[in-house]
Scaffold this motif. Structure first.
Motif, short mmCIF file in Angstrom:
data_model
loop_
_atom_site.label_atom_id
_atom_site.label_comp_id
_atom_site.label_asym_id
_atom_site.label_seq_id
_atom_site.Cartn_x
_atom_site.Cartn_y
_atom_site.Cartn_z
N SER A 4 0.95 -1.27 0.10
CA SER A 4 -0.09 -0.23 -0.20
C SER A 4 0.98 1.26 -0.15
CB SER A 4 -1.10 -0.03 1.19
OG SER A 4 -0.25 0.33 2.49
N SER A 5 0.22 2.55 -0.22
CA SER A 5 0.84 3.56 -0.14
C SER A 5 1.75 3.99 0.97
CB SER A 5 0.03 4.85 -0.73
OG SER A 5 -0.98 4.85 0.19
N THR A 6 1.12 3.38 2.06
CA THR A 6 1.72 3.77 3.35
C THR A 6 2.79 2.77 3.75
OG1 THR A 6 -0.20 2.78 4.48
CG2 THR A 6 -0.02 5.25 3.80
N GLY A 7 2.64 1.42 3.07
CA GLY A 7 3.38 0.27 3.86
C GLY A 7 4.64 0.42 3.00
N PRO A 8 5.29 -0.90 3.32
CA PRO A 8 6.66 -1.21 2.64
C PRO A 8 6.60 -1.21 1.09
CG PRO A 8 5.86 -3.18 3.66
CD PRO A 8 5.13 -2.09 4.03
N LEU A 9 7.80 -0.56 0.33
CA LEU A 9 7.67 -0.65 -1.17
C LEU A 9 7.75 -2.19 -1.72
CD1 LEU A 9 7.70 1.52 -3.46
CD2 LEU A 9 10.08 1.14 -3.48
N THR A 10 6.86 -2.52 -2.58
CA THR A 10 6.82 -3.64 -2.97
C THR A 10 6.49 -3.59 -4.52
OG1 THR A 10 5.82 -4.45 -0.96
CG2 THR A 10 5.60 -5.91 -2.99
N PRO A 11 7.45 -3.14 -5.32
CA PRO A 11 7.37 -2.73 -6.81
C PRO A 11 6.64 -3.71 -7.52
CG PRO A 11 9.57 -3.47 -6.31
CD PRO A 11 8.96 -3.44 -4.97
N SER A 12 6.71 -5.21 -7.26
CA SER A 12 5.83 -6.13 -7.99
C SER A 12 4.51 -6.00 -7.72
CB SER A 12 6.29 -7.58 -7.74
OG SER A 12 6.46 -7.77 -6.27
N ARG A 13 3.97 -5.23 -6.85
CA ARG A 13 2.59 -4.93 -6.61
C ARG A 13 2.04 -4.26 -7.85
NH1 ARG A 13 -1.42 -2.44 -3.12
NH2 ARG A 13 -3.40 -2.71 -4.40
N VAL A 14 2.89 -3.44 -8.76
CA VAL A 14 2.40 -2.67 -10.06
C VAL A 14 2.38 -3.81 -11.01
CG1 VAL A 14 3.60 -0.77 -9.10
CG2 VAL A 14 4.51 -2.14 -10.66
N LEU A 15 2.65 -5.11 -11.17
CA LEU A 15 2.27 -6.21 -11.98
C LEU A 15 1.03 -6.77 -12.02
CD1 LEU A 15 6.21 -7.33 -12.14
CD2 LEU A 15 5.31 -5.88 -13.74
N ILE A 16 0.49 -6.96 -13.11
CA ILE A 16 -0.61 -7.77 -13.36
C ILE A 16 -0.15 -8.86 -14.18
CG2 ILE A 16 -3.11 -8.32 -14.03
CD1 ILE A 16 -2.73 -6.09 -11.87
N VAL A 17 -0.29 -10.21 -13.75
CA VAL A 17 0.45 -11.39 -14.46
C VAL A 17 -0.62 -12.14 -15.08
CG1 VAL A 17 2.44 -11.17 -13.01
CG2 VAL A 17 0.58 -12.78 -12.46
N ASP A 18 -0.10 -13.32 -15.70
CA ASP A 18 -1.13 -14.32 -16.36
C ASP A 18 -0.76 -15.71 -15.91
OD1 ASP A 18 1.09 -14.79 -17.94
OD2 ASP A 18 -0.01 -15.16 -19.62
N LEU A 19 -1.51 -16.71 -16.07
CA LEU A 19 -1.26 -18.06 -15.74
C LEU A 19 -1.34 -18.86 -16.73
CD1 LEU A 19 -3.34 -17.99 -12.14
CD2 LEU A 19 -0.73 -17.84 -12.46
N PRO A 20 -0.69 -20.16 -16.68
CA PRO A 20 -0.76 -21.00 -17.86
C PRO A 20 -2.13 -21.84 -17.91
CG PRO A 20 1.12 -21.29 -16.40
CD PRO A 20 0.25 -20.67 -15.54
N GLY A 21 -2.76 -22.10 -17.09
CA GLY A 21 -4.02 -23.09 -16.92
C GLY A 21 -4.98 -22.65 -16.20
#
Length: 499
Positions: A4-21
């Motif tokens: 969150s904007s007030t919590g620890p920086l987690t840059p991968s939060r900005v990624l929307i990913v896909d899944l194989p199946g």
């Protein structure tokens, strides 16, 4: 809340990913949990039975936490990922109806079929203006060729979705309508002056911004009038300048998929992710089509950019803050899609399919007691955003119920031998010539239409996907604006009226 904007920086939060199946494996769940991605985009390969897909969404939320955004592309018409619920019509069919009420309700119907599973983000609708008939990837995904119509109907559709609890994402900003190239395959350019862009491409998006639509998806296209070097997805002039500063947009900006060749060929291994964030995007759509390493590459690219000062922590925090607001507004709590509501929506979709049917020219009289010929492709190629199409065998089975004496030839779009043999065997017998594909017509249907015109034989062109093909073959035509069950039922009813 993680990232969150007030919590620890987690840059991968900005990624929307896909899944194989259709299932989340233990290894995939661990990767999601450890990486802290912002969410997942589901494609057709991820949808199976209602119960199984609901479990997949639940497993994703267990791994990512309550902040997860679960997205898909449920546009309507040919671009649908979930097929076991009422299917909204194509935007172009809604354009034919030209009703804001219908467009708004179509957005609600799309949303009800997603929120039922806990999906809270729909990468729809397209606000691209269909001004180029050679466009290989927009076409019926647009509400039409008039910017005002696209703005009215597209914004109504988006607001309908959001009223029903699913965040909309108007796309492909700042406009994919006037190109003859597909950004899935290459980097297109829309080289128009700013004044013309403002009148045409930008008008629907500006209306969406004014309406407060939750998110905007970027286009992987060059717009030299704004930025001669970077595609819109990676352009500060387009995202931070035009969309944020000039127009005052404060919703979520999401990129189109970075595996598309327009981006991946020039910015491999996730290199586009920090560039998009720096340009003003809030979340990057990372698609590996089964390769989960793609998401790790994007994550590492973000971490390296932060470490090297090419991406600021403030920019990542700002993006996460917008994602927090989006999740708070659209939490994705599953809302049961009741049998009664599904029945009402199915009936509504059927009425729209019947109302959108379009006749061109004077159709022949088709007597079910007499022989009739059908010439149709075996199948239609798909690609880009499309996942399925209408087979010639399915069409023949449907028509055989109406015309018991139907004789059919299914062709491969190239060899005319069987079709010509059928025409020679049944001289003077009326012909249904079907086109079932999205892409440009091959020479075979053109050749067959020319022969039918030359013989002055009774013929009807069944246009079952790309409406522009009606004008190309110059035969009396029936345009269905799609090949979904409602379209085919409407088609059958219209043909029975020709008796």
């Amino acid at each position: 809340m993680i990232g969150s904007s007030t919590g620890p920086l987690t840059p991968s939060r900005v990624l929307i990913v896909d899944l194989p199946g259709p299932d989340l494996t233990p290894d995939q769940g661990r990767l999601l949990r450890q990486s802290g991605f912002g969410g997942v985009c589901l494609f057709a390969r991820n949808f199976s039975t209602e119960k199984r897909t609901a479990r997949l969404v639940s497993d994703i939320r267990d791994a990512l936490g309550p902040h997860a955004l679960i997205a898909t592309d449920q546009e309507g018409g040919a671009v649908l990922r979930r097929l076991d619920v009422p299917m909204p019509p194509s935007p172009l069919a809604l354009g034919v109806l030209d009703s804001e009420d219908a467009a708004r309700e179509a957005g609600r119907i799309a949303a009800r079929g997603l929120l039922d599973l806990g999906i809270n983000w729909n990468f729809a609708p397209c606000l691209d203006v269909n001004v180029n008939t050679a466009n290989p990837v927009i076409g019926e995904r647009s509400f039409g060729h008039d910017p005002e119509t696209v703005a009215r109907l597209g914004v109504a559709w988006a607001l309908g979705s959001e009223e029903a609890g699913v965040m909309a994402s108007v796309k492909h900003f700042p406009g994919h309508g006037d190109t003859s190239q597909d950004s899935h395959l290459t980097l297109p350019t829309v080289d128009k002056p700013r004044s013309e862009l403002e009148r045409t491409e930008w008008l629907p998006f500006r209306r969406a911004v004014q309406a407060g639509v939750g998110s905007v998806m970027t286009a992987h296209i060059l717009y030299p009038a704004l930025d001669p070097d970077a595609p819109a997805t990676l352009s500060p002039a387009v995202l931070s300048g035009l969309l944020r500063l000039d127009w005052g947009y404060d919703g979520v900006i999401v990129t189109d998929a970075t595996d598309m060749h327009a981006i991946a060929d020039r910015y491999p291994a996730g290199a586009a992710a920090p560039l998009a964030l720096s340009a003003g995007a809030d979340t990057v759509l990372s698609c590996g089509h089964g390769d989960m390493e793609t998401h790790t590459d994007h994550r590492q690219a973000l971490l390296s950019a932060l470490r090297e000062g090419r991406l600021s922590e403030a920019r990542v925090h700002g993006a996460c803050a917008r994602l927090d607001r989006a999740v708070n507004r659209f939490p994705g709590v599953p809302a049961p899609y009741t049998a009664d509501q599904r029945s009402l929506d199915t009936a509504q979709v059927q009425r729209w399919a019947e109302q959108a049917l379009t006749w061109v020219g004077i159709p022949p009289r088709l007597d079910p007691a007499l022989p009739l010929l059908l010439i149709a492709p075996i199948s239609a190629p798909v690609g880009g955003p499309y996942g399925d199409s209408l087979s010639g065998a399915h069409l023949a089975t449907l028509l055989k119920e109406i015309y018991p004496h139907l004789h059919t030839v299914l062709h491969d779009d190239h060899d005319p031998t069987a079709a010509l043999s059928l025409l020679d065997r049944f001289p003077g017998i009326p012909v249904l010539l079907a086109t079932t594909g999205r892409w440009s017509l091959t020479e075979l249907p053109r050749f067959l239409a020319s022969r039918l015109r030359k013989e002055q034989r009774s013929a009807l062109h069944l246009v079952l996907w790309n409406a522009d093909q009606a004008a190309e073959l110059k035969l009396p035509s029936l345009i269905s604006h799609g090949f979904r069950p409602a379209n085919l039922q409407a088609l059958a009813q219209a043909l029975m009226a020709l008796r």
